[in-house]
Design a protein around this motif. Structure first.
Motif, PDB file in Angstrom:
ATOM      1  N   ILE A 220      30.828  32.003  37.703  1.00 19.71           N
ATOM      2  CA  ILE A 220      29.716  32.109  38.629  1.00 19.71           C
ATOM      3  C   ILE A 220      30.279  32.096  40.047  1.00 19.71           C
ATOM      4  O   ILE A 220      30.874  31.107  40.473  1.00 19.71           O
ATOM      5  N   PRO A 221      30.100  33.190  40.769  1.00 14.03           N
ATOM      6  CA  PRO A 221      30.653  33.245  42.131  1.00 14.03           C
ATOM      7  C   PRO A 221      29.896  32.314  43.077  1.00 14.03           C
ATOM      8  O   PRO A 221      28.693  32.089  42.924  1.00 14.03           O
TER       9      PRO A 221
ATOM     10  N   PHE B  76      33.494  25.287  32.494  1.00 12.82           N
ATOM     11  CA  PHE B  76      34.307  26.495  32.605  1.00 12.82           C
ATOM     12  C   PHE B  76      33.499  27.637  33.209  1.00 12.82           C
ATOM     13  O   PHE B  76      33.968  28.332  34.114  1.00 12.82           O
ATOM     14  N   VAL B  77      32.279  27.831  32.709  1.00 16.61           N
ATOM     15  CA  VAL B  77      31.428  28.910  33.217  1.00 16.61           C
ATOM     16  C   VAL B  77      31.120  28.695  34.691  1.00 16.61           C
ATOM     17  O   VAL B  77      31.212  29.623  35.503  1.00 16.61           O
TER      18      VAL B  77
ATOM     19  N   HIS C 164      32.744  39.817  37.246  1.00 13.11           N
ATOM     20  CA  HIS C 164      31.415  39.205  37.204  1.00 13.11           C
ATOM     21  C   HIS C 164      30.358  40.218  36.784  1.00 13.11           C
ATOM     22  O   HIS C 164      29.485  39.916  35.977  1.00 13.11           O
ATOM     23  N   ILE C 165      30.449  41.415  37.318  1.00 15.06           N
ATOM     24  CA  ILE C 165      29.486  42.455  36.967  1.00 15.06           C
ATOM     25  C   ILE C 165      29.616  42.811  35.484  1.00 15.06           C
ATOM     26  O   ILE C 165      28.621  42.939  34.778  1.00 15.06           O
TER      27      ILE C 165
ATOM     28  N   ALA D  59      30.050  37.491  48.466  1.00 13.20           N
ATOM     29  CA  ALA D  59      31.342  38.101  48.772  1.00 13.20           C
ATOM     30  C   ALA D  59      32.361  37.894  47.653  1.00 13.20           C
ATOM     31  O   ALA D  59      33.330  38.641  47.555  1.00 13.20           O
ATOM     32  N   ASP D  60      32.136  36.901  46.793  1.00 14.23           N
ATOM     33  CA  ASP D  60      33.069  36.620  45.704  1.00 14.23           C
ATOM     34  C   ASP D  60      32.785  37.419  44.435  1.00 14.23           C
ATOM     35  O   ASP D  60      33.525  37.301  43.462  1.00 14.23           O
ATOM     36  N   VAL D  61      31.717  38.197  44.421  1.00 13.85           N
ATOM     37  CA  VAL D  61      31.379  38.983  43.231  1.00 13.85           C
ATOM     38  C   VAL D  61      32.394  40.117  43.087  1.00 13.85           C
ATOM     39  O   VAL D  61      32.682  40.835  44.040  1.00 13.85           O
ATOM     40  N   ASN D  62      32.924  40.284  41.896  1.00 15.87           N
ATOM     41  CA  ASN D  62      33.857  41.378  41.636  1.00 15.87           C
ATOM     42  C   ASN D  62      33.481  42.061  40.319  1.00 15.87           C
ATOM     43  O   ASN D  62      32.471  41.738  39.709  1.00 15.87           O
ATOM     44  N   LEU D  63      34.281  43.001  39.881  1.00 15.82           N
ATOM     45  CA  LEU D  63      33.958  43.756  38.666  1.00 15.82           C
ATOM     46  C   LEU D  63      33.919  42.885  37.423  1.00 15.82           C
ATOM     47  O   LEU D  63      33.182  43.182  36.480  1.00 15.82           O
TER      48      LEU D  63
END
Length: 65
Positions: free
Chosen positions: A23-24, A17-18, A34-35, A28-32
């Motif tokens: 995990i992006p 699941f993780v 993930h942060i 470019a796939d990092v969003n809020l």
């Protein structure tokens, strides 16, 4: 021994699941989300390592006294 396999199955399911959703695959796939999830995790891991290292160094000096 029969309780080990269900425990391992749960750990594998959580890991999958993780890897799949948290995990992006690229920067470019990092969003809020993930942060918001990974920032406290990283801060917690770094601080626990620092506390552990301080405990090793501080523990050696306390034992000598």
């Amino acid at each position: 021994m029969e309780l080990v396999q269900p425990f391992i199955d749960v750990i594998i399911a959580l890991f999958d699941f993780v890897v799949a959703y948290l995990i992006p695959t690229s920067a470019a796939d990092v969003n809020l989300i993930h942060i918001g999830i990974w920032t406290p995790v990283i801060i917690g891991l770094v601080s626990s390592v620092v506390v552990m290292i301080k405990g090793f160094w501080g523990g050696a000096s306390r034992r000598r006294a």
